[in-house]
Design an enzyme around this catalytic site. Sequence first.
Site, mmCIF file in Angstrom:
data_model
loop_
_atom_site.group_PDB
_atom_site.id
_atom_site.type_symbol
_atom_site.label_atom_id
_atom_site.label_comp_id
_atom_site.label_asym_id
_atom_site.label_seq_id
_atom_site.Cartn_x
_atom_site.Cartn_y
_atom_site.Cartn_z
ATOM 1 N N ASN A 146 -4.389 6.372 5.245
ATOM 2 C CA ASN A 146 -5.469 6.773 4.213
ATOM 3 C C ASN A 146 -6.391 5.595 3.705
ATOM 4 O O ASN A 146 -7.106 5.945 2.977
ATOM 5 C CB ASN A 146 -4.478 7.365 2.982
ATOM 6 C CG ASN A 146 -3.838 8.895 3.375
ATOM 7 O OD1 ASN A 146 -4.440 9.662 3.963
ATOM 8 N ND2 ASN A 146 -2.591 8.615 3.235
ATOM 9 N N TYR A 147 -5.754 4.427 3.919
ATOM 10 C CA TYR A 147 -6.699 3.250 3.333
ATOM 11 C C TYR A 147 -7.135 2.351 4.261
ATOM 12 O O TYR A 147 -7.937 1.708 3.805
ATOM 13 C CB TYR A 147 -5.660 2.681 2.197
ATOM 14 C CG TYR A 147 -5.246 3.593 1.211
ATOM 15 C CD1 TYR A 147 -6.219 3.526 0.097
ATOM 16 C CD2 TYR A 147 -4.132 4.026 0.845
ATOM 17 C CE1 TYR A 147 -5.918 4.199 -0.857
ATOM 18 C CE2 TYR A 147 -3.975 4.929 -0.220
ATOM 19 C CZ TYR A 147 -4.795 4.993 -1.118
ATOM 20 O OH TYR A 147 -4.659 5.469 -2.080
ATOM 21 N N LEU A 148 -6.408 2.223 5.545
ATOM 22 C CA LEU A 148 -6.968 1.225 6.235
ATOM 23 C C LEU A 148 -7.927 1.720 7.357
ATOM 24 O O LEU A 148 -7.840 2.661 8.149
ATOM 25 C CB LEU A 148 -5.667 0.863 7.064
ATOM 26 C CG LEU A 148 -4.678 0.054 6.399
ATOM 27 C CD1 LEU A 148 -3.238 -0.324 6.974
ATOM 28 C CD2 LEU A 148 -5.157 -1.122 5.215
#
Length: 740
Positions: free
Chosen positions: A697-699
């Site tokens: 979800n973030y990288l």
Amino acid sequence: HKHKDKYKDKEHKHKDHKKDKEREKFKHGNGYLVLSDSPHLEIWSRRDQCVILRLIGLYSCYAECVTLSCLLPAFQMKSLDGKVKKEKENGFASPPHVKSEPEDDFYHSPKQEKSLKRERDDDNDSEFKPKKIKTENDKKGKKRKREAEEINQKKAKNKKGEVADGKKKAKKEPEEKWKWWEEERYTDGVKWKFLEHKGPVFAPPYEPVPSHVKFYYDGKPMKLSPQAEEVATFFAKMLDHEYTTKDIFRKNFFKDWRKEMTSEEKSKITDLKKCNFSEMSEYFKAQSEARKAMSKEEKLKIKEENERILQEYGFCIMDKHKERIANFRIEPPGLFRGRGDHPKMGMLKRRIRPQDIIINCSKDSKHPEPPPGTKWKEVRHDNKVTWLVSWTENIQGSIKYIMLNPSSRIKGEKDWQKYETARRLKKCVDRIRAQYREDWKSKEMRIRQRAVALYFIDKLALRAGNEKEEGETADTVGCCSLRVEHIKLYPENDGQEYVVEFDFLGKDSIRYYNKVPVEKRVFKNLQLFMENKEPDDDLFDRLNTSILNKHLQELMDGLTAKVFRTYNASITLQQQLKELTTADENIPAKILSYNRANRAVAILCNHQRAPPKTFEKSMQNLQTKIDAKRDQLSDAKRELKSAKADAKVRKDEKSKKAVETKKKAVQRIEEQLMKLEVQATDREENKQIALGTSKLNYLDPRISVAWCKKWGIPVEKIYNKTQREKFAWAIDMADEDYEF
DNA sequence: TTCATTACTTAGGAACACGCGG
DNA sequence: CCGCGTGTTCCTAAGTAATGAA
């Protein structure tokens, strides 16, 4: 807290309104004292001694100062006109600079129309592109349609070729090769033009337990009505769980259970303690054992049935492409178990029926049929949303949706866009940081609070922290909803100055604990915010997420609090990868480096997990393996030595060859040992940290893909099959020198 | 403009499947 | 070939933020 906020908001509204009126009066010389009349700044005082400042210009705004100490600098500003100007530049004049950025892009992008790929990159930069492009939209739409049709034709061809080519090719190619990222996007809020699906799969109906499985009340067997029995089985299935011992859980369960009982049952069953579910519980345990012990054929049969359902209900047609649906099965009834200390744990989650279901699909599609004898609640055709099916859940009254798989175009585009927004933040983060640092000195409380909160969000990757309704959910907080009790201030701690200790429960009731040295100004501000407050008062009483996000929106188009988390996570990964990867290491060591970089991000974002139950044991096992490998290595080395000695004496081909073989064996074992050791380190470091969430979800996946390409590491080592499907766009388009 | 509602993303844990070593 | 442990998938709760109605 919510109540308090409401009160405050009303007060604000009231005041704003009043201010305007007062200004009018002032204009007409209605008895207000004018303190300044510079062209940049109006300062005037009300009868109640409040001072009102008004900055004049493009971004004129009001500020209210309620203390005399604020007044003094104001007078100084008046006497030094130049200083007023400066103040203005720092404080209020910067937004226009930021705002101009997307506009620049807007004027550039049409020229790049011809190159599809380039243009799309920019498309992301200016999502809010005005409707001026409407004619182009039409073109794009047509283009999309045309291309889709082409693909359809290909499909048809493939089908014809099936007989000759064999199934594999024909089945797999069209879907897997659709590169939606090379096509135009909808820009006007339309999410699709055509949508057809089969509707949801309902939970299997309740099967009553056999009559020999008895429920006992107060020691005596008792036959329950089917409705009451079903709810009883939910409890029986959870009997081993710790939370069936929790008071709130039991209370909620019992209350909801009684609602399902017949009046007769209701009058009999009055005490949960006298209920004995153990026979039911045993029965379910036996059933699950039986399921495990099933023969291969039976298991295969079930698998095939599941596959059939997946093929029938697990896909939809969206804009001429077959796409996988994420959760096409309706959530079965059961007992609600929220996370953490949830006030509603144990409540009955009711069975969802067709008349609860709203279907969303396109008008010209074949609408899904409700099960025989039933009706849908509604069939609608809203192409401004992405969901196929929705229903309202009875615990919180929130809406649940059936949506597409992450590998779908609609999710992928959004994901890509998310990272593009984060990359835009990279370009202006320095200025934003400079601005909030400046705002720490603001004369206005709300601006200082906003600036300090933003500092936390940026530095510590805290979540925004929306308000929640009290008593409806577990008591958890994010940045804007932090309370005084959640932080402690230490002017000095362990040799560091100005340390703030955070200790609170965040999303999913995961504890956030951190001690961080902050800048003096932040520290002083926090002291100010905490003055005269109770522990359960809001730390940022003049701030909420909507105020913060509105401010962020002004700093950069599309900027919200959560973009900082994405940005900081991705930039950390990129920078850590640069730092940790060394060229001469082998692949397992490089992957360890990757995991370490990933871990740095997970720590930043506080992605925790419960240490696996088998952790200690598996660690021991691994250690045993390592020891065994070490022994094996020393054995192999000894053999090599003797082989060498042998070769020296004999000097024949055969013994030389033996030396070579032994050498290779030693090398191989060394490598294996190394691999094991790396694995052990990796696992140990990962005990309480969950890497998956940040990875998913973030990288920005393009960072990882670029890293793989640069160091010749197969992308399969980093992403498994599902992840590769989700990130297909990134795998396809990132090359080794991609920069986030 | 405000507040509630709606839509969509992010999250950890349980269940499941599958591959590896004995 | 089997059992076990691990990686994967499923599940759905719990966030964020945009949207819509009053």
